[in-house]
Design an enzyme around this catalytic site. Sequence first.
Site, PDB file in Angstrom:
ATOM      1  CE  LYS A 126      65.221  51.729   0.530  1.00  0.00           C
ATOM      2  NZ  LYS A 126      65.437  50.998  -0.750  1.00  0.00           N
ATOM      3  CB  SER A 177      61.977  50.838  -2.557  1.00  0.00           C
ATOM      4  OG  SER A 177      63.311  50.398  -2.435  1.00  0.00           O
ATOM      5  CB  SER A 230      65.180  50.190  -4.972  1.00  0.00           C
ATOM      6  OG  SER A 230      63.922  49.591  -5.072  1.00  0.00           O
TER       7      SER A 230
END
Lengths: 96, 488
Positions: free
Chosen positions: B81, B156, B180
């Site tokens: 990420k 997210s 997330s």
Amino acid sequence: MTEENRIDIERLTTLARIELEGSERVKIIDSLDEILDYFKTLSGVDVGGVEESAHAFPLYNVLRDDKVGPVFSAEDALLNAPEQRDNQFVVPKIVE
Amino acid sequence: MDDEIFFKSAQRLSAMLDRREISSVELAKAVIERAKQIDSKIGAFLSFDEAKTLREAEESDARRKKGRPLSVLDGIPVSLKDLIAEKGQPLTCGSKILENFVSPYDATVTERLRAAGCVLWGRLNMDEFAMGSSNENSAYKPVANPWNIGCVPGGSSGGSAAAVAAGETILSLGSDTGGSIRQPAAFCGICGLKPSYGAVSRYGLVAFASSLDQIGPMGRSVEDVASLFQVMAGIDKKDSSSFPFRKPNYLAGLSKFSSLKRLGVPKEYFQGGLDSEVRKALENAIEFYRSAGHEIVEVSLEMTKYVMPAYYIIATAEASSNLARFDGIRYGFRSKATSNAIDIYFKTRGEGFGEEVKRRIMLGTYVLSNENFDSYYRHAQKVRTLIRNDFMRVLGEVNAIIAPTTPTVAFEFGKKKFDPLQMYLCDIFTVQANMVGTCGISIPCGMSSTNLPIGMQILGKPFKEHEILSLAYEFESAHGCKNLHPKI
């Protein structure tokens, strides 16, 4: 707008150092009111005598040995600087 | 399709690498090609460095050739990420304010993946600064759900979930502050583990809410997630909140633990607002555990309705403090609209941050401001204590909790984007684990009539990741959800 009355948006943007403009400013002010109302759900909780939790688990004073370890070179530290000169950050003039 | 290299599990690929049926370079090329073919539709990657990834794969092949792999994951592609530092690679956090930022060092998890021989592949899209539940808050581009590109992948860690689900990578890392990892895992039909707070070092993770953030593994099977967690977890002197705990062999323990446990089903999670198909899938899963011999008991998490507001007060307060560092002085974007020293902060942050990030900084600033500190922030921290007590009381009665991960399956783009409060409520079942600091995993437990994945969440006691992994593995072994792949 009633929100303007309740939230001192000028003070808030000053504290947060954020410029808010145009439609974004209106949208954020509107949503703040709704969300802060939602936060009020908590006011019904009796917290008398309850300690605060700042962390999930109790860990206190985690210290390392007082020895110098590897450090960043000035070059590495300046790698992402928006402006640099002579191994230093360039910033706007702050004293007249 | 299911036989494609890029849909095989890390365990299977590791065995193939061992037997020289495939090389790491061939594997890396397979995921790179896959991403090149389909990522224009998915949008999971913000950037990638193909040559670097192939170099790492070559190094792995050389190690295997000498019979010296560094771990079972040596040569397996893992994608990060875009808020986890990888030296020399971009780190945007999905934000314009870090558009040209290049990491000057490795995060601890990145170092550990390297030490295990993982091949680092690409930088994954996300909601800006991990603030969002649909990935629509990325400053660069949205991510589409591989099961239906008209739907969001969750957030997210939307890029991390979509890339794994679509076969654009084998494994990924996400971060979880309020759900997330687990929420996008549920929406994209993969497995995602949110570790206990302190189990994984946060050094090199860009901070959103420091008392809640954890990095965790995402993959297409429980085994894959367990093997990645094995190499990531453990104490780190660079993170003072890193917690000393006993780290078992998660992979070897998968089939050992789950013998006849007491499992709690929180009644508050099954009340109004839960989609009927999600409810049905969860009831079937609970029935599976019951018929496997586990004891199922209804439990009550009495503080449930206070978890979300308390979470958003604490998370936004911490975010407003953490994001003060983005000021245009030492790194990142600096506005050119002014040369005045004070205005430069206002303009840089006004131009550099997106709307949701600004909203949360404003909320955090509000709850921390002098006149509101006691009634909002301090009050929420006390409520957090009560939430923790409530949760630990229940976990004193049962070994783990079974719950839905999300109230609904993935929703369409734009459906909640303009209603921040509705978006916040996407995380209603996941924030509990972050507030308490405990571990939770989401695994696929069924499909909706619209062919979208449904996620089941298993919450465990702090640092008992091996217990929830085992329970997840038991379900997965009986249901074969890991063999379902989206057609893109």
